[in-house]
Design a protein around this motif. Structure first.
Motif, PDB file in Angstrom:
ATOM      1  N   PRO A 293       6.586  -6.839   6.606  1.00 39.44           N
ATOM      2  CA  PRO A 293       6.574  -5.363   7.044  1.00 39.44           C
ATOM      3  C   PRO A 293       6.855  -4.476   5.906  1.00 39.44           C
ATOM      4  N   ARG A 294       6.391  -3.643   6.131  1.00 38.85           N
ATOM      5  CA  ARG A 294       6.217  -2.325   5.014  1.00 38.85           C
ATOM      6  C   ARG A 294       5.900  -0.988   5.659  1.00 38.85           C
ATOM      7  N   LYS A 295       6.283   0.087   5.049  1.00 32.61           N
ATOM      8  CA  LYS A 295       5.550   1.583   5.254  1.00 32.61           C
ATOM      9  C   LYS A 295       4.255   1.760   5.021  1.00 32.61           C
ATOM     10  N   ARG A 296       3.559   2.664   5.532  1.00 34.69           N
ATOM     11  CA  ARG A 296       2.150   2.621   5.372  1.00 34.69           C
ATOM     12  C   ARG A 296       1.876   3.002   3.831  1.00 34.69           C
ATOM     13  N   SER A 297       2.613   3.928   3.213  1.00 33.02           N
ATOM     14  CA  SER A 297       2.308   4.377   1.933  1.00 33.02           C
ATOM     15  C   SER A 297       2.962   3.406   0.959  1.00 33.02           C
ATOM     16  N   GLN A 298       3.645   2.407   1.301  1.00 37.39           N
ATOM     17  CA  GLN A 298       4.713   1.701   0.392  1.00 37.39           C
ATOM     18  C   GLN A 298       3.660   0.702  -0.444  1.00 37.39           C
ATOM     19  N   GLN A 299       3.993   0.721  -1.945  1.00 34.99           N
ATOM     20  CA  GLN A 299       3.391  -0.074  -2.647  1.00 34.99           C
ATOM     21  C   GLN A 299       4.159  -1.601  -2.657  1.00 34.99           C
ATOM     22  N   THR A 300       3.447  -2.749  -2.423  1.00 35.22           N
ATOM     23  CA  THR A 300       4.120  -3.899  -2.252  1.00 35.22           C
ATOM     24  C   THR A 300       3.310  -5.133  -3.043  1.00 35.22           C
ATOM     25  N   GLU A 301       3.970  -6.130  -3.426  1.00 41.07           N
ATOM     26  CA  GLU A 301       3.086  -7.302  -3.675  1.00 41.07           C
ATOM     27  C   GLU A 301       2.691  -8.301  -2.480  1.00 41.07           C
ATOM     28  N   LEU A 302       3.344  -7.895  -1.317  1.00 37.84           N
ATOM     29  CA  LEU A 302       3.068  -8.714  -0.418  1.00 37.84           C
ATOM     30  C   LEU A 302       1.553  -8.649   0.144  1.00 37.84           C
ATOM     31  N   GLY A 303       1.138  -9.811   0.933  1.00 41.33           N
ATOM     32  CA  GLY A 303      -0.384  -9.827   1.227  1.00 41.33           C
ATOM     33  C   GLY A 303      -0.449  -8.730   2.393  1.00 41.33           C
TER      34      GLY A 303
END
Length: 487
Positions: A261-271
């Protein structure tokens, strides 16, 4: 992705990027103890499914009301043992045509499955159509999936009783309509609906209608996904028809993992998979498509629409879950589309179609059966005449009154010894059989050989009328050989 289409696609992701719990496919199978409250979903594939289902259900109910020449156009008349299909009448001996038809339908389904997987289950199957209708009624009466789950856990109250009674009354009413719709193919539909809803039907008519109504109610209202998971044989052998180019609902694990899970504007290394679980919530069989191809998946496309909706909200590319093939997921070129499987199914389908056309082209509107008199081989009349008696069973297989002329022909074209003594012109009502006694006489002085028997051919030809014995063009006739005995 592994070569076998039945394995989880997670194997194409490097092992060091996948959590241990994600490397082991977990197939979520619905059990009778866990009721599935399917989340309502809109989207391209759901609109397509609803349009197909609505069209097919409308056809199912409307076909019995089509009339042709004063008769129900399509009717399996069990009492009279006839199948009416517009101007074609099939009798039990003609039912090989229906056998070829159902076999052609099966091979056609297998051929489509090679390319499009379980498209039948997701978009055309009556089980899917009726299940979604019952779920739609349930949602209208009891609310969305959260409200239905809460209602199940809530104690009994006047509001809960009212909602449950309303839901089941609507279910039973639609089940009764379905029972009438099905039996309407075996009995005159217009009279059937009136008799059932005025409680004036006969015992067996009412019994069969209510039998199929109860089956519909239990199947679509209570069993639902259990039919697909445990009763439908198609789901068990469907994977045999799949190959690397078969399009099925698939999850792109290389792009989606590792999920989280993440926020819409969050930068992440997840798929790209945000682990919203909507693909599970909207699945009518309660599976998680992210665990790979599973026989429980009916390819209805609900998870595709749900995932695309989420991808759009997060600004990601669509089709993380999509109708795609194994080769496409693995970025491999498509192999030869005309595989041995598809060619085999196509050949079998063409053979069945050829058999249907052949049977229909040789279908006779007259049926003839010649039975000799078993009491005596012959009768001597006077000094020179010999008579043989026959029973002709002539069936008019058309839906109109027909007129026929009976004639005989000897195996010797020059032999004029035999002639019909009784009347050779007959009229037969539509779909009736005439048992017609016929006497053939021969003169001993005119017979061409000394043999004690000879072949005689009985021929029945349809004519214009009894007063106008001109054969109908093209000639509609049938013949059968028998024996004439001499002293």
């Amino acid at each position: 992705m592994p070569k076998s289409s039945t394995q989880t696609p997670l194997a194409i992701v490097p092992a060091d990027k996948i959590a241990v719990s994600q490397r082991i496919p977990v197939v979520q199978i619905a059990t009778p103890q866990k009721k599935i409250h399917v989340r309502e979903q809109k989207g391209v594939f759901q609109r397509l499914r609803q349009n197909f289902n609505s069209f097919l259900i409308a056809i199912f109910f409307l076909i019995p009301f089509i009339n042709y020449q004063g008769r129900q156009a399509i009717l399996f008349d069990v009492t009279e043992q006839q199948f009416y299909f517009f101007n074609i009448t099939l009798w039990p001996q003609d039912f090989t045509v229906l056998a070829w038809f159902f076999m052609a339908a099966a091979f056609g389904l297998f051929f489509v499955t090679v390319y499009w997987g379980r498209v039948w289950c997701g978009f055309l199957c009556p089980q899917t159509a009726w299940t979604f209708i019952y779920m739609w009624v349930e949602a209208k009466v009891e609310g969305n999936h959260h409200h239905r789950a809460a209602l199940d856990k809530a104690p009994w109250s006047l509001s809960k009783v009212r909602k449950r009674v309303t839901k089941h009354v609507v279910w039973i009413f639609f089940a009764l309509l379905t029972g009438c719709g099905f039996i309407g193919y075996f009995m005159p539909a217009r009279e059937l609906y009136i008799d059932i809803f005025t409680a004036s039907s006969g015992f067996w008519t009412g019994t069969w209608v209510w039998f199929f109504a109860i089956c519909t109610y239990l199947n679509a209202g209570w069993m639902r996904e259990m039919m697909c998971l445990h009763c439908c044989p198609y789901s068990r052998f469907q994977a045999v028809m799949f190959d690397a180019n078969t399009k099925t609902v698939s999850y792109d694990a290389a792009r989606g993992e590792s999920r989280g899970p993440r926020k819409r504007s969050q930068q992440t290394e997840l798929g790209d998979c945000v682990d919203c679980n909507l693909c599970v919530d909207v699945c009518p069989t309660g599976i998680d498509i992210r665990n790979g191809l599973q026989y429980e998946c009916i390819n209805c496309g609900a998870c595709v629409d749900a995932c695309n909706q989420t991808m759009d909200k997060f600004g990601y590319a669509p089709n993380l879950i999509s109708f795609t093939s194994e080769n496409t997921l693995n970025k491999k070129p498509k192999t030869n589309l005309l595989s041995l499987k598809s060619l085999g199914y196509a050949s079998a389908l063409l053979i069945m179609v050829a058999l249907i056309i052949g049977d229909l082209s040789h279908l006779k509107n007259i049926q003839l059966n010649v039975i000799r008199d078993r009491q005596a081989l012959y009768r001597e009349v006077g000094l020179d005449n010999v008579e043989n008696s026959y029973q002709l069973k002539i069936r008019n297989k058309t839906q109109q009154m027909a007129f026929y002329q009976i004639s005989i022909r000897s195996d010797d074209a020059q032999d004029q010894a035999l002639q019909i003594v009784t009347d050779s012109l007959v009229a037969i009502k539509p779909a009736e059989q005439l048992d017609y006694p016929l006497t053939v006489s021969g003169r001993l002085s005119n017979r061409s050989s000394d043999s004690s028997q000879q072949t005689v051919q009985f021929r029945v030809t349809q004519i214009q009328s009894l007063d106008n014995p001109i054969p109908i063009q093209p000639i509609n006739e049938i013949s059968q050989n028998s024996r004439f005995f001499w002293p």
